[in-house]
Scaffold this motif. Structure first.
Motif, mmCIF file in Angstrom:
data_model
loop_
_atom_site.group_PDB
_atom_site.id
_atom_site.type_symbol
_atom_site.label_atom_id
_atom_site.label_comp_id
_atom_site.label_asym_id
_atom_site.label_seq_id
_atom_site.Cartn_x
_atom_site.Cartn_y
_atom_site.Cartn_z
ATOM 1 N N VAL A 103 0.843 -1.205 0.000
ATOM 2 C CA VAL A 103 0.000 0.000 0.000
ATOM 3 C C VAL A 103 0.872 1.247 0.000
ATOM 4 C CG1 VAL A 103 -1.665 1.330 1.352
ATOM 5 C CG2 VAL A 103 -1.946 -1.150 1.114
ATOM 6 N N ALA A 104 1.927 1.235 0.815
ATOM 7 C CA ALA A 104 2.825 2.396 0.890
ATOM 8 C C ALA A 104 3.524 2.627 -0.444
ATOM 9 C CB ALA A 104 3.853 2.183 2.000
ATOM 10 N N LEU A 105 3.986 1.534 -1.085
ATOM 11 C CA LEU A 105 4.654 1.675 -2.377
ATOM 12 C C LEU A 105 3.683 2.192 -3.433
ATOM 13 C CD1 LEU A 105 7.042 1.294 -4.295
ATOM 14 C CD2 LEU A 105 6.337 -1.108 -4.575
ATOM 15 N N ALA A 106 2.476 1.658 -3.439
ATOM 16 C CA ALA A 106 1.483 2.101 -4.416
ATOM 17 C C ALA A 106 1.166 3.580 -4.235
ATOM 18 C CB ALA A 106 0.212 1.263 -4.274
ATOM 19 N N HIS A 107 1.111 4.034 -2.976
ATOM 20 C CA HIS A 107 0.845 5.452 -2.714
ATOM 21 C C HIS A 107 1.970 6.314 -3.275
ATOM 22 C CE1 HIS A 107 -0.717 8.979 -0.710
ATOM 23 N NE2 HIS A 107 0.476 9.173 -0.113
ATOM 24 N N ARG A 108 3.235 5.888 -3.068
ATOM 25 C CA ARG A 108 4.364 6.655 -3.595
ATOM 26 C C ARG A 108 4.354 6.665 -5.121
ATOM 27 N NH1 ARG A 108 7.028 3.715 0.479
ATOM 28 N NH2 ARG A 108 8.107 2.383 -1.048
ATOM 29 N N LEU A 109 4.015 5.509 -5.719
ATOM 30 C CA LEU A 109 3.958 5.440 -7.182
ATOM 31 C C LEU A 109 2.883 6.371 -7.731
ATOM 32 C CD1 LEU A 109 4.352 1.599 -7.866
ATOM 33 C CD2 LEU A 109 6.044 3.405 -8.255
ATOM 34 N N LYS A 110 1.740 6.409 -7.057
ATOM 35 C CA LYS A 110 0.642 7.260 -7.517
ATOM 36 C C LYS A 110 1.045 8.737 -7.460
ATOM 37 C CE LYS A 110 -4.353 7.854 -6.893
ATOM 38 N NZ LYS A 110 -4.400 9.309 -6.808
ATOM 39 N N GLN A 111 1.707 9.136 -6.377
ATOM 40 C CA GLN A 111 2.149 10.526 -6.264
ATOM 41 C C GLN A 111 3.162 10.868 -7.356
ATOM 42 O OE1 GLN A 111 3.537 10.618 -2.147
ATOM 43 N NE2 GLN A 111 1.716 11.823 -1.567
ATOM 44 N N ARG A 112 4.090 9.948 -7.587
ATOM 45 C CA ARG A 112 5.101 10.196 -8.615
ATOM 46 C C ARG A 112 4.474 10.253 -10.003
ATOM 47 N NH1 ARG A 112 6.647 7.105 -12.741
ATOM 48 N NH2 ARG A 112 6.802 5.257 -11.420
ATOM 49 N N MET A 113 3.497 9.361 -10.281
ATOM 50 C CA MET A 113 2.825 9.374 -11.587
ATOM 51 C C MET A 113 2.095 10.692 -11.811
ATOM 52 S SD MET A 113 1.201 5.548 -11.865
ATOM 53 C CE MET A 113 2.214 4.070 -11.849
ATOM 54 N N GLU A 114 1.389 11.158 -10.786
ATOM 55 C CA GLU A 114 0.656 12.417 -10.927
ATOM 56 C C GLU A 114 1.615 13.573 -11.202
ATOM 57 O OE1 GLU A 114 -1.542 12.735 -7.330
ATOM 58 O OE2 GLU A 114 -3.143 11.358 -7.978
ATOM 59 N N ARG A 115 2.747 13.563 -10.512
ATOM 60 C CA ARG A 115 3.731 14.633 -10.703
ATOM 61 C C ARG A 115 4.313 14.587 -12.116
ATOM 62 N NH1 ARG A 115 6.898 13.100 -7.073
ATOM 63 N NH2 ARG A 115 8.470 12.093 -8.400
ATOM 64 N N ASP A 116 4.677 13.393 -12.570
ATOM 65 C CA ASP A 116 5.299 13.262 -13.892
ATOM 66 C C ASP A 116 4.306 13.547 -15.018
ATOM 67 O OD1 ASP A 116 7.582 12.627 -12.572
ATOM 68 O OD2 ASP A 116 7.551 10.477 -13.045
ATOM 69 N N LEU A 117 3.050 13.109 -14.839
ATOM 70 C CA LEU A 117 2.040 13.383 -15.873
ATOM 71 C C LEU A 117 1.744 14.876 -15.959
ATOM 72 C CD1 LEU A 117 -0.462 10.422 -15.330
ATOM 73 C CD2 LEU A 117 0.973 10.812 -17.343
ATOM 74 N N LYS A 118 1.744 15.550 -14.801
ATOM 75 C CA LYS A 118 1.523 16.996 -14.807
ATOM 76 C C LYS A 118 2.635 17.698 -15.564
ATOM 77 C CE LYS A 118 0.855 20.936 -11.720
ATOM 78 N NZ LYS A 118 0.780 21.401 -10.304
ATOM 79 N N ALA A 119 3.861 17.239 -15.332
ATOM 80 C CA ALA A 119 4.996 17.845 -16.036
ATOM 81 C C ALA A 119 4.926 17.562 -17.530
ATOM 82 C CB ALA A 119 6.307 17.314 -15.454
ATOM 83 N N LEU A 120 4.446 16.360 -17.893
ATOM 84 C CA LEU A 120 4.377 15.982 -19.308
ATOM 85 C C LEU A 120 3.376 16.837 -20.070
ATOM 86 C CD1 LEU A 120 5.236 13.994 -21.568
ATOM 87 C CD2 LEU A 120 3.391 12.477 -20.783
ATOM 88 N N PHE A 121 2.272 17.187 -19.420
ATOM 89 C CA PHE A 121 1.189 17.866 -20.149
ATOM 90 C C PHE A 121 1.005 19.331 -19.735
ATOM 91 C CE2 PHE A 121 -0.119 13.373 -20.387
ATOM 92 C CZ PHE A 121 -0.284 13.254 -21.763
ATOM 93 N N GLU A 122 1.934 19.888 -18.917
ATOM 94 C CA GLU A 122 1.698 21.248 -18.429
ATOM 95 C C GLU A 122 1.765 22.289 -19.536
ATOM 96 O OE1 GLU A 122 4.520 22.232 -15.476
ATOM 97 O OE2 GLU A 122 6.285 21.893 -16.749
ATOM 98 N N THR A 123 2.451 21.984 -20.628
ATOM 99 C CA THR A 123 2.521 22.949 -21.731
ATOM 100 C C THR A 123 1.355 22.796 -22.704
ATOM 101 O OG1 THR A 123 3.920 21.443 -23.006
ATOM 102 C CG2 THR A 123 5.032 23.062 -21.591
ATOM 103 N N MET A 124 0.491 21.831 -22.457
ATOM 104 C CA MET A 124 -0.663 21.585 -23.331
ATOM 105 C C MET A 124 -1.826 22.452 -22.865
ATOM 106 S SD MET A 124 -2.356 17.859 -24.136
ATOM 107 C CE MET A 124 -3.431 17.589 -25.532
ATOM 108 N N ALA A 125 -2.530 23.065 -23.800
ATOM 109 C CA ALA A 125 -3.648 23.950 -23.455
ATOM 110 C C ALA A 125 -4.699 23.180 -22.652
ATOM 111 C CB ALA A 125 -4.265 24.528 -24.725
ATOM 112 N N LEU A 126 -5.354 23.895 -21.727
ATOM 113 C CA LEU A 126 -6.349 23.264 -20.860
ATOM 114 C C LEU A 126 -7.457 22.607 -21.672
ATOM 115 C CD1 LEU A 126 -7.600 22.692 -18.092
ATOM 116 C CD2 LEU A 126 -8.649 24.978 -18.178
ATOM 117 N N ALA A 127 -7.956 23.297 -22.676
ATOM 118 C CA ALA A 127 -9.044 22.740 -23.492
ATOM 119 C C ALA A 127 -8.591 21.468 -24.196
ATOM 120 C CB ALA A 127 -9.522 23.773 -24.508
ATOM 121 N N ASP A 128 -7.323 21.453 -24.638
ATOM 122 C CA ASP A 128 -6.805 20.265 -25.316
ATOM 123 C C ASP A 128 -6.652 19.107 -24.335
ATOM 124 O OD1 ASP A 128 -6.745 21.642 -27.672
ATOM 125 O OD2 ASP A 128 -4.601 22.124 -27.560
#
Length: 459
Positions: A104-129
């Motif tokens: 459970v602890a590992l899955a929680h850390r993975l989820k936080q890291r995924m959210e952070r990395d996905l945000k970085a991947l798409f932060e330059t993409m327009a909100l509507a897109d």
């Protein structure tokens, strides 16, 4: 449609081109205790995170992974202390897999890291897109989920068919199926009553004869739980009740003795038909397999005993007929009737089979013969169903018709065919609104005279 599919194809190919380098590292990259976890292990962990405890079979299905491969994955994760096994809550023979506290602890850390990395991947993409992309992915996920559900439904159906259908049935249905055959069966208890007819049991339970009639079907095509019986016959001191399955309902008839004009039993090899001739002109019938002829004879004789007045057979001016080898059907039927009744039946009119005649269309044919008997309180007509058939054609049918004299309201002979013409007289017997016609090559005057002496006032 073709253009749309082509566009979708191009879009998917373009998207999948970037998944390995941009998306997969975010979704499937993980380390634990300085060990790089393979993609299959990360997928198993995230599936348990989103779905909760699952059986190995469910995980295998969700990940589209062979059970052998999944077993190796689960063993490695269990060895790392990330998952645990426990008994299945609904099946002691199985188990489910769930995340351990470390998992459970590992899955929680993975989820936080995924959210952070996905945000970085798409932060330059327009909100509507981003919103449009999320909507598109949701629609695709819904479509794939629907396909998976349909696939699972098909798999469940196939699995159900592969089960042993006999042992999958209830004990009650198996018992009925085991006892089922082409024979008529007397109902001795409510449990014996076919399920579809069980609501009638309280009405029929005190009948002298309560009989269930099986379907005329190949046993190989039947299964426990199906409607194995198509009709029920109940005969008591008040009359006869019939019940028969229709497409969506049960047809029923209750006939008192006063409603019944005559009774007939027909047979053609294994096919039998038991018919009540009612005074109102109707002729309800029940089909049966003639392996049960003995039981039908017993019931028929019970009905006859309630319809006829007790009287001796006439000593009419009729000699005992001689039956040739070709007419053994009539001779054996007469002997059987005498055996059943324990008394004489006086032959009134006999025509051997095989005489040249004309059918209803005027075509040349061969007669099937007829024997009419005085049974004391009833006229018995024994014939072969149809009065004639084409020359050279085998004929197996037989018909026993019992007509109580006290039911006859009129009697006449129609037709005056020339001798040797091959045309038939017709003996017409009226029983209120019920009309019985018997073709004869010879004038059945002895029969008419007997009927007049037994049941009709002399003019």
């Amino acid at each position: 449609m073709t253009e749309e599919l082509g566009r979708l194809d191009n879009s998917l190919m373009a998207f999948m081109r970037y998944v390995p380098s941009h998306v997969a590292p975010i979704l499937y990259r993980a380390t634990y205790n300085d060990r790089q976890l393979p993609e299959s292990e990360v997928m198993a962990l995230m599936t348990l995170t989103h779905r909760g405890p699952l059986s190995p079979t469910s995980i295998s299905r969700l990940l589209n992974m062979q059970k052998g491969s999944l077993t190796s994955v689960l063993k490695r994760l269990e060895k790392l202390g990330l998952i645990a096994r426990r008994a299945h809550p609904a099946d002691d023979r199985s188990h489910v897999v769930e995340l351990s506290s470390e998992g459970v602890a590992l899955a929680h850390r993975l989820k936080q890291r995924m959210e952070r990395d996905l945000k970085a991947l798409f932060e330059t993409m327009a909100l509507a897109d981003r919103q449009a992309a999320a909507t598109g992915l949701d629609l695709m996920a819904q479509h794939f989920r629907k396909l998976e559900e349909e696939k699972m439904a098909q798999a469940r159906t196939a699995y159900a068919k592969s089960l042993n259908w006999y042992h999958a049935a209830s004990p009650e249905d198996r018992k009925e199926y085991d006892a089922f055959g082409p024979w008529l069966t007397e109902v001795k208890s409510e449990a014996d009553m076919p399920r579809r007819f069980r609501s009638l049991y309280s009405e029929y339970r005190d009948a002298t004869y309560l009989i269930k009639v099986p379907r005329n079907a190949d046993r190989r095509n039947l299964r426990p739980g199906m409607d194995l019986y198509e009709a029920v016959i109940a005969v008591d001191e008040a009359g006869v009740s019939l019940a028969r399955l229709e497409e969506t309902s049960i047809w029923t008839l209750k006939a008192t003795w006063d409603d019944i004009a005559a009774i007939c039993s027909f047979g053609d090899r294994l096919q039998g038909i038991w018919t009540l001739y009612l005074k109102d002109g109707n002729r309800p019938s029940i089909s049966f397999n003639r392996v049960s002829s003995d039981l039908i004879e017993v019931v028929t004789d019970f009905v006859r005993s309630h319809l006829t007045d007790k009287a001796k057979a006439s000593n009419a001016d009729t000699d005992e007929f001689e039956f040739s080898d070709e007419d053994l059907f009539f001779g054996s039927t007469l002997l059987e009737l005498r055996r059943r009744e324990g008394g004489p039946f006086t032959p009134l009119h006999f025509e051997p089979q095989g005489q040249p005649c004309l059918d209803a269309q005027g075509n040349e044919a061969i007669s099937t013969g007829v024997l009419m008997l005085d049974g004391g309180g009833e006229l018995v007509i024994i014939n072969r169903g149809d009065p004639c058939h084409p020359s050279g054609e085998a004929w197996f049918a037989g018909n026993d018709l019992f007509i109580p004299y006290n039911r006859i309201t009129s009697c006449t002979v129609v037709g005056t065919p020339a001798p040797g013409s091959g045309q038939f007289y017709t003996l017409v017997i009226q029983l209120d609104q019920q009309t019985i016609e018997q073709p004869c090559l010879e004038d059945p005057k002895t029969v008419v005279a007997t009927i007049w002496s037994r049941s009709l006032p002399k003019s």
